[in-house]
Design an enzyme around this catalytic site. Sequence first.
Site, PDB file in Angstrom:
ATOM      1  N   LYS A 136       0.853  -1.188   0.000  1.00 47.91           N
ATOM      2  CA  LYS A 136       0.000   0.000   0.000  1.00 47.91           C
ATOM      3  C   LYS A 136       0.893   1.243   0.000  1.00 47.91           C
ATOM      4  O   LYS A 136       1.933   1.264   0.688  1.00 47.91           O
ATOM      5  CB  LYS A 136      -0.873  -0.046   1.247  1.00 47.91           C
ATOM      6  CG  LYS A 136      -1.981   0.969   1.356  1.00 47.91           C
ATOM      7  CD  LYS A 136      -2.824   0.658   2.598  1.00 47.91           C
ATOM      8  CE  LYS A 136      -4.017   1.585   2.757  1.00 47.91           C
ATOM      9  NZ  LYS A 136      -4.859   1.186   3.921  1.00 47.91           N
ATOM     10  N   SER A 153      -9.486   0.745   2.822  1.00 48.71           N
ATOM     11  CA  SER A 153      -8.682   1.627   1.993  1.00 48.71           C
ATOM     12  C   SER A 153      -7.535   0.922   1.275  1.00 48.71           C
ATOM     13  O   SER A 153      -6.869   1.509   0.411  1.00 48.71           O
ATOM     14  CB  SER A 153      -8.099   2.764   2.850  1.00 48.71           C
ATOM     15  OG  SER A 153      -7.257   2.259   3.867  1.00 48.71           O
ATOM     16  N   SER A 166      -9.673  -1.749   6.969  1.00 45.27           N
ATOM     17  CA  SER A 166      -9.139  -1.448   5.646  1.00 45.27           C
ATOM     18  C   SER A 166      -8.340  -2.571   4.998  1.00 45.27           C
ATOM     19  O   SER A 166      -7.982  -2.468   3.828  1.00 45.27           O
ATOM     20  CB  SER A 166      -8.272  -0.180   5.707  1.00 45.27           C
ATOM     21  OG  SER A 166      -9.088   0.954   5.857  1.00 45.27           O
TER      22      SER A 166
END
Length: 460
Positions: free
Chosen positions: A81, A157, A181
């Site tokens: 990420k 996310s 997330s």
Amino acid sequence: MSLDLKQTDAVNISNAVITGERSASEVCTEVLREIHQQNPTINCFTTILSEQAIAQAKALDQAISKGEDPGALAGVPFAVKNLFDITGITTLAGSKINRENPPATHDATAIQRLKQAGAIIIGALNMDEYAYGFVTENSHYGATPNPHDITRISGGSSGGSAASVAAGLVPFTLGSDTNGSIRVPAALCGVLGLKPTYGRLSRAGVFPFSSSLDHIGFMARSLRDLATIYDIVQGSDERDPVCTKRPPEATLPQLDSGIEGVKIAVLEGYFAETGEPEVFEVVAAVAKALNVTQQITIPETHRAKAAAYIITACEGSHFHLANLRSRSPDFDPATRDRFLAGALIPATWYNQAQRFRRWYQQQVQEIFQKVDILLAPTTPCVAPKIGQEKINIGGEELLVRPHLGLYTQPLSFIGLPVLSVPVKHLGQLPLGVQIIAAPHNEALILRVAKVLEAQGIIGV
């Protein structure tokens, strides 16, 4: 021979590289080729580290040729990420503002440990801006669609992290989980998503969102990959003051040790409401496979979700307050509006939410005196459409962004270890079930999941 990542996990890749069946350079080249072909459609990667990855792969091949130990993840490509620091790369955290920051001078601790084990970092992945969202529809870097249906979201996310594994681009990824997330996108994309105990893994070199709630974790295609990665990354770190000083706990030997005597219950009440019927059907399928009949309700969970929202909004907005005042137009509008709302929350609410947090944690501790594992849905529905603002569940219209974390947020709130497993069902789109344990019982979670895997209940 072409490497099919859709059929290959990290352990298989490493074994092939170590035995000389494949070179790390060959693996890396093929993976990069696939990423460049698919990324224009899937939009997982915001940065592709082609030169860096090839150089690391060549160095690994040379080490193997000299008889050196290449590590447990030799030649395995992975991605992170884009809120993890990667040496020489600016850490975006999904934002426009962060583009102006200098490149990172050190890798995040988790990346360091994986590279020391021979894994090859291949890129950085799309996310909701500053990790505040469940959809990965980013106004700066675009939406990351779901590989199972590109008209739908991947979740967030850590949407790029989930989608890249689901699309077969890499066998595992790193993500972060503040309110769900990792677990939400893992469930919507049909992959495994592990959020360990709060403080169990170092967050050093990871751009923060809400310090008292932030976790890092992994997404993968196999349980043995998760166990291998977890064993490598865990351990104390002086760079992260909340990273626990517990000794490393090996999980690999315990995967096949069964679950005889393990007490398991299904969460009822809050966790059995406000979801589509198929969401509860997959929980029932998991319970049946594990011969679970006991049901348990955690009191006041709706308040736990509300308190988690208050803490998240307050801590997140406080961190970005200077930029909110001076650079408001440079934020993703969806992120900006929620941060601004958080900045207006009275301090007394934040303090009350923290007090309630301690009370709720005590209630759950008492439950874990009676049972070892809890089961719950991961999301209230399958992946909504990209751009969809509301979902209709049981005749009730709900906003997508806050409600995709309906079942994950109360568990992050008190730092529990949770694994979202993809459950096979008759629907065309993936759904996940959360396997939850008391703090520091990740190994037990993986053992339960292994039983489900052996029965064919879960699978990527």
